[in-house]
Design a protein around this motif. Structure first.
Motif, short mmCIF file in Angstrom:
data_model
loop_
_atom_site.label_atom_id
_atom_site.label_comp_id
_atom_site.label_asym_id
_atom_site.label_seq_id
_atom_site.Cartn_x
_atom_site.Cartn_y
_atom_site.Cartn_z
N HIS A 163 -7.75 0.47 -11.54
CA HIS A 163 -6.30 0.69 -11.59
C HIS A 163 -5.78 0.66 -10.16
N LYS B 139 -4.05 2.57 -8.55
CA LYS B 139 -4.12 3.86 -7.87
C LYS B 139 -5.54 4.13 -7.33
N ASN B 140 -6.55 3.38 -7.81
CA ASN B 140 -7.93 3.53 -7.32
C ASN B 140 -8.30 2.47 -6.28
N ARG B 141 -7.49 1.46 -6.14
CA ARG B 141 -7.89 0.33 -5.29
C ARG B 141 -7.97 0.67 -3.81
N LYS B 142 -7.13 1.57 -3.32
CA LYS B 142 -7.21 1.94 -1.91
C LYS B 142 -8.57 2.60 -1.63
N ARG C 130 1.24 -2.69 -2.60
CA ARG C 130 1.05 -1.80 -3.75
C ARG C 130 -0.28 -1.06 -3.66
N TYR D 24 -0.06 1.79 -0.99
CA TYR D 24 0.73 2.95 -1.40
C TYR D 24 0.44 3.41 -2.83
N GLY D 25 -0.52 2.75 -3.50
CA GLY D 25 -0.90 3.16 -4.85
C GLY D 25 0.23 3.04 -5.85
N LEU D 26 1.00 1.98 -5.75
CA LEU D 26 2.16 1.81 -6.62
C LEU D 26 1.88 0.82 -7.74
N THR D 27 2.30 1.15 -8.93
CA THR D 27 2.25 0.19 -10.03
C THR D 27 3.39 -0.81 -9.82
N GLU E 262 6.63 0.97 -10.51
CA GLU E 262 7.07 1.88 -9.45
C GLU E 262 7.67 1.12 -8.27
#
Length: 142
Positions: free
Chosen positions: A67, A69-72, A98, A101-104, A107
């Motif tokens: 996801h 949000k996990n890629r960073k 994205r 900053y963990g953005l979908t 978002e």
């Protein structure tokens, strides 16, 4: 009856956890290589990412992508950004923003005040994106 000849065969025992082929540059192969270098189990690695072991396995098996949000954390784990494609394209800049900053997509679209479909079109390099929308996204992700 005595043996006709005495032969001893020796071989190097294969690593119990085989590394992926060197020409395999998939995300799953990169994750597995790094995990094996660290001598971590899949369970240890899943805990590092804060996901279930099954979820991590699906990443390693290339069945699912992490996801956004996990890629960073994936980037930090690997020591390089797997998604950086060495271009200066708006598509890649948008995805990298994205990830940072963990953005979908939703978002980011909301923050820029554009449609989710616009972000999707940009990241998929689809045509028919208005200059106005492209400019809006470029200015925001600078």
């Amino acid at each position: 009856m005595a043996p006709i000849c005495n032969i001893t065969i020796t071989a190097v025992k294969p690593h119990r956890l085989p590394f992926p082929a060197t020409n395999d540059i998939s995300l799953g192969a990169e994750l597995k290589r790094k995990r094996l270098d660290l001598e971590w189990s899949q369970d240890d690695t899943a805990k590092y990412f804060g996901v279930l072991k099954d979820s991590y396995q699906y990443w390693e098996w290339n069945q699912y992508l992490p996801h956004i949000k996990n890629r960073k954390k994936v980037v930090e784990f690997l020591g390089f950004n797997y998604w950086y494609d060495d271009t200066n394209s708006l598509s890649n800049k948008c995805l990298l923003y994205r990830i940072e900053y963990g953005l979908t997509m939703s978002e980011l679209a909301q923050k820029i005040n554009v449609s989710v479909r616009t972000i999707e079109r940009i990241e998929n390099n689809e045509m028919y994106i208005s200059d106005e929308m492209s400019k809006k996204v470029k200015e925001y992700i600078k």
